[in-house]
Scaffold this motif. Sequence first.
Motif, PDB file in Angstrom:
ATOM      1  N   PHE A   5       0.854  -1.178   0.000  1.00  0.00           N
ATOM      2  CA  PHE A   5       0.000   0.000   0.000  1.00  0.00           C
ATOM      3  C   PHE A   5       0.895   1.235   0.000  1.00  0.00           C
ATOM      4  O   PHE A   5       1.909   1.258   0.700  1.00  0.00           O
ATOM      5  CB  PHE A   5      -0.892   0.022   1.243  1.00  0.00           C
ATOM      6  CG  PHE A   5      -1.933   1.125   1.236  1.00  0.00           C
ATOM      7  CD1 PHE A   5      -3.202   0.887   0.747  1.00  0.00           C
ATOM      8  CD2 PHE A   5      -1.635   2.389   1.723  1.00  0.00           C
ATOM      9  CE1 PHE A   5      -4.164   1.895   0.732  1.00  0.00           C
ATOM     10  CE2 PHE A   5      -2.582   3.398   1.716  1.00  0.00           C
ATOM     11  CZ  PHE A   5      -3.857   3.154   1.215  1.00  0.00           C
ATOM     12  N   ALA A   7       0.777   5.819  -0.419  1.00  0.00           N
ATOM     13  CA  ALA A   7      -0.034   7.030  -0.541  1.00  0.00           C
ATOM     14  C   ALA A   7       0.879   8.236  -0.654  1.00  0.00           C
ATOM     15  O   ALA A   7       1.933   8.301  -0.013  1.00  0.00           O
ATOM     16  CB  ALA A   7      -0.955   7.191   0.663  1.00  0.00           C
ATOM     17  N   ASP A  16      -2.462   7.059   6.730  1.00  0.00           N
ATOM     18  CA  ASP A  16      -3.082   6.271   5.667  1.00  0.00           C
ATOM     19  C   ASP A  16      -2.313   4.989   5.390  1.00  0.00           C
ATOM     20  O   ASP A  16      -2.904   3.917   5.221  1.00  0.00           O
ATOM     21  CB  ASP A  16      -3.155   7.092   4.370  1.00  0.00           C
ATOM     22  CG  ASP A  16      -4.234   8.155   4.411  1.00  0.00           C
ATOM     23  OD1 ASP A  16      -5.001   8.192   5.391  1.00  0.00           O
ATOM     24  OD2 ASP A  16      -4.308   8.947   3.457  1.00  0.00           O
ATOM     25  N   GLY A  20      -3.680   1.349   5.796  1.00  0.00           N
ATOM     26  CA  GLY A  20      -3.797   0.675   4.505  1.00  0.00           C
ATOM     27  C   GLY A  20      -2.966  -0.588   4.434  1.00  0.00           C
ATOM     28  O   GLY A  20      -3.405  -1.613   3.898  1.00  0.00           O
ATOM     29  N   GLY A 182      -6.372   4.595  -5.907  1.00  0.00           N
ATOM     30  CA  GLY A 182      -7.473   5.333  -5.306  1.00  0.00           C
ATOM     31  C   GLY A 182      -7.193   6.829  -5.348  1.00  0.00           C
ATOM     32  O   GLY A 182      -6.038   7.254  -5.419  1.00  0.00           O
ATOM     33  N   ARG A 184      -8.299  10.807  -3.689  1.00  0.00           N
ATOM     34  CA  ARG A 184      -8.950  11.640  -2.692  1.00  0.00           C
ATOM     35  C   ARG A 184      -8.614  13.095  -3.011  1.00  0.00           C
ATOM     36  O   ARG A 184      -7.693  13.361  -3.794  1.00  0.00           O
ATOM     37  CB  ARG A 184      -8.444  11.248  -1.291  1.00  0.00           C
ATOM     38  CG  ARG A 184      -9.354  11.589  -0.151  1.00  0.00           C
ATOM     39  CD  ARG A 184      -8.881  10.966   1.152  1.00  0.00           C
ATOM     40  NE  ARG A 184      -7.548  11.401   1.542  1.00  0.00           N
ATOM     41  CZ  ARG A 184      -6.846  10.886   2.541  1.00  0.00           C
ATOM     42  NH1 ARG A 184      -7.339   9.875   3.237  1.00  0.00           N
ATOM     43  NH2 ARG A 184      -5.656  11.335   2.834  1.00  0.00           N
ATOM     44  N   CYS A 189      -3.511   7.061  -3.850  1.00  0.00           N
ATOM     45  CA  CYS A 189      -2.932   5.899  -3.183  1.00  0.00           C
ATOM     46  C   CYS A 189      -2.897   4.726  -4.158  1.00  0.00           C
ATOM     47  O   CYS A 189      -3.560   4.725  -5.198  1.00  0.00           O
ATOM     48  CB  CYS A 189      -3.719   5.528  -1.931  1.00  0.00           C
ATOM     49  SG  CYS A 189      -5.348   4.840  -2.269  1.00  0.00           S
ATOM     50  N   SER A 191      -2.836   0.257  -4.042  1.00  0.00           N
ATOM     51  CA  SER A 191      -3.140  -0.832  -3.125  1.00  0.00           C
ATOM     52  C   SER A 191      -3.315  -2.141  -3.867  1.00  0.00           C
ATOM     53  O   SER A 191      -3.624  -2.173  -5.061  1.00  0.00           O
ATOM     54  CB  SER A 191      -4.442  -0.502  -2.368  1.00  0.00           C
ATOM     55  OG  SER A 191      -4.761  -1.481  -1.411  1.00  0.00           O
ATOM     56  N   TYR A 197      -8.214   1.174   0.832  1.00  0.00           N
ATOM     57  CA  TYR A 197      -8.237   2.630   0.679  1.00  0.00           C
ATOM     58  C   TYR A 197      -9.645   3.209   0.785  1.00  0.00           C
ATOM     59  O   TYR A 197      -9.825   4.375   1.136  1.00  0.00           O
ATOM     60  CB  TYR A 197      -7.570   3.063  -0.628  1.00  0.00           C
ATOM     61  CG  TYR A 197      -8.179   2.577  -1.913  1.00  0.00           C
ATOM     62  CD1 TYR A 197      -9.363   3.099  -2.411  1.00  0.00           C
ATOM     63  CD2 TYR A 197      -7.534   1.601  -2.668  1.00  0.00           C
ATOM     64  CE1 TYR A 197      -9.918   2.658  -3.601  1.00  0.00           C
ATOM     65  CE2 TYR A 197      -8.065   1.150  -3.865  1.00  0.00           C
ATOM     66  CZ  TYR A 197      -9.261   1.683  -4.328  1.00  0.00           C
ATOM     67  OH  TYR A 197      -9.789   1.260  -5.509  1.00  0.00           O
ATOM     68  N   LEU A 200     -10.355   4.596   4.020  1.00  0.00           N
ATOM     69  CA  LEU A 200      -9.578   5.799   4.325  1.00  0.00           C
ATOM     70  C   LEU A 200     -10.088   7.021   3.567  1.00  0.00           C
ATOM     71  O   LEU A 200      -9.448   8.074   3.582  1.00  0.00           O
ATOM     72  CB  LEU A 200      -8.104   5.554   3.995  1.00  0.00           C
ATOM     73  CG  LEU A 200      -7.426   4.457   4.822  1.00  0.00           C
ATOM     74  CD1 LEU A 200      -6.076   4.086   4.229  1.00  0.00           C
ATOM     75  CD2 LEU A 200      -7.261   4.911   6.268  1.00  0.00           C
ATOM     76  N   TYR A 202     -10.662   7.268   0.231  1.00  0.00           N
ATOM     77  CA  TYR A 202     -10.323   7.325  -1.195  1.00  0.00           C
ATOM     78  C   TYR A 202     -11.443   6.659  -2.001  1.00  0.00           C
ATOM     79  O   TYR A 202     -12.077   5.709  -1.536  1.00  0.00           O
ATOM     80  CB  TYR A 202      -9.014   6.589  -1.478  1.00  0.00           C
ATOM     81  CG  TYR A 202      -7.778   7.205  -0.877  1.00  0.00           C
ATOM     82  CD1 TYR A 202      -6.984   8.077  -1.612  1.00  0.00           C
ATOM     83  CD2 TYR A 202      -7.393   6.903   0.425  1.00  0.00           C
ATOM     84  CE1 TYR A 202      -5.830   8.630  -1.063  1.00  0.00           C
ATOM     85  CE2 TYR A 202      -6.249   7.446   0.985  1.00  0.00           C
ATOM     86  CZ  TYR A 202      -5.464   8.312   0.235  1.00  0.00           C
ATOM     87  OH  TYR A 202      -4.326   8.859   0.794  1.00  0.00           O
TER      88      TYR A 202
END
Length: 473
Positions: A5, A7, A16, A20, A182, A184, A189, A191, A197, A200, A202
């Motif tokens: 993961f 970010a 995160d 994650g 992902g 945001r 991010c 994954s 995610y 979190l 995303y």
Amino acid sequence: MGGFFGAVNKEDAINDVFFGTDYHSHLGTRSGGMAAYDPDFGLQRQIHSIEKTPFRTKFDKVFDEMHGPAAIGCISDTDPQPLLIKSHLGTFAISTIGIINNKQKIIDDCIDGGATLNAMTKGETNNSELIGALISRKNSFAEGIRYAQEKIEGTASILILTEDGKIIAARDKVGRLPVILGKREDGYCVSFESFAYQKLGYSDYRELGPGEAVEMTADGVTTLTPPGKKKRICAFLWSYYGYPTATYEGVNVEVMRVKNGEIMARNDREKGFDSHLDFVAGVPDSGTAHAIGYSNNCDTPFGRPFIKYTQTWLRSFMPTNQSDRNKVAKMKLLPVNDLINGKDLLFVDDSIVRGTQLRETVEFLYSNGAKSVHMRSACPPIMYGCKYLNFSRATSDMELISRSTIMELEGEEGFKHIDEYCDGSTERGKNLRNTICKKLNFDSLDFQTLSGIIEAIGIDEDELCTYCWSGKE
């Protein structure tokens, strides 16, 4: 196997990446690691063993010890990582998932080319270091990743954190493993598992294609290497490895498993199977949804005749020694006697690899008064050890119960007829199932068909890797 993961945000990314990465704990048992970039401190890195203690416990102080707007983390079932590599491309952190089947050849090539590689315990070389050395042979990360993917026989998904805070993610060359992005408001991010995610904040951005590599900053995603055309995503992800809330190639794991169980029940009905069952149950945890689907498509209620006690022995934290694993597996099973004693039971397991733990599970059920125990495997007979993801702890094909049973029945000649042994309607197929029944003390046994599991996934067969069942590359 393992998972990663990463970010990159406008603010600190440690929170995160901690959560994650922790959401990938079902994918590995050996070590966990995090690396971060901060403009004031540069690259930072921590690695801890998670064989006896979960990731979140080992990294609970990371919020005080690491900082930065970009970070990566991993759960590893192989080598400790991420590693920090210093090369002409700069210093970078790297984490990888997969297996290198031509490892010694690559090591020899690197050494012949003047590279120096660290040796771990027993003289082994860390896979991530080896991939980092291949990448560093070229003039850019994009060229280096493409070069490494070409050289490696096996599978390698790659996650890199650069010394200027960028994240580079690359999916393995034929997409056997997922790599998902992902988005945001404050960043991006990457994954293995989509739900990691989503929790979190995303939203789904996109999945990388086979062999695709991208560079990520808080402001956007740039393609470094376009996706290839050939895709072979692992079908076993849906049957076993994937977490129920995960979605790969648009197909949710839990939804697939329920549908898979429904197809198995349909197959049994078409064969005339009728045992007057009292309950259909799953071998927890990954067999449960398959069993719910089976129950939904027959006249038998779903039940839980035994429960796993996981408060002290979580699924991810099992001893590496097989005899100790068997002991722990046995100690975890707690019976619900009212649902076992005098009952005819059908269990669905995600797969039957070696059968050792299933034998002990059946003995446990009979010792608690079960009248009969029928078993269904949610995937076809496993005939080939995986050479792409190393999902099984079996060290040779002959440890696989389906293959060893063929050897007992017919010797080497039997391996010329694997298709017949997989097919439960043939004489060879019936002999395989009857022999395993006697070995493991089942009253009946059957496997999902290859066409059935492909139907349940709902993706074109040419885009799925089914090597462990079919031998098809």
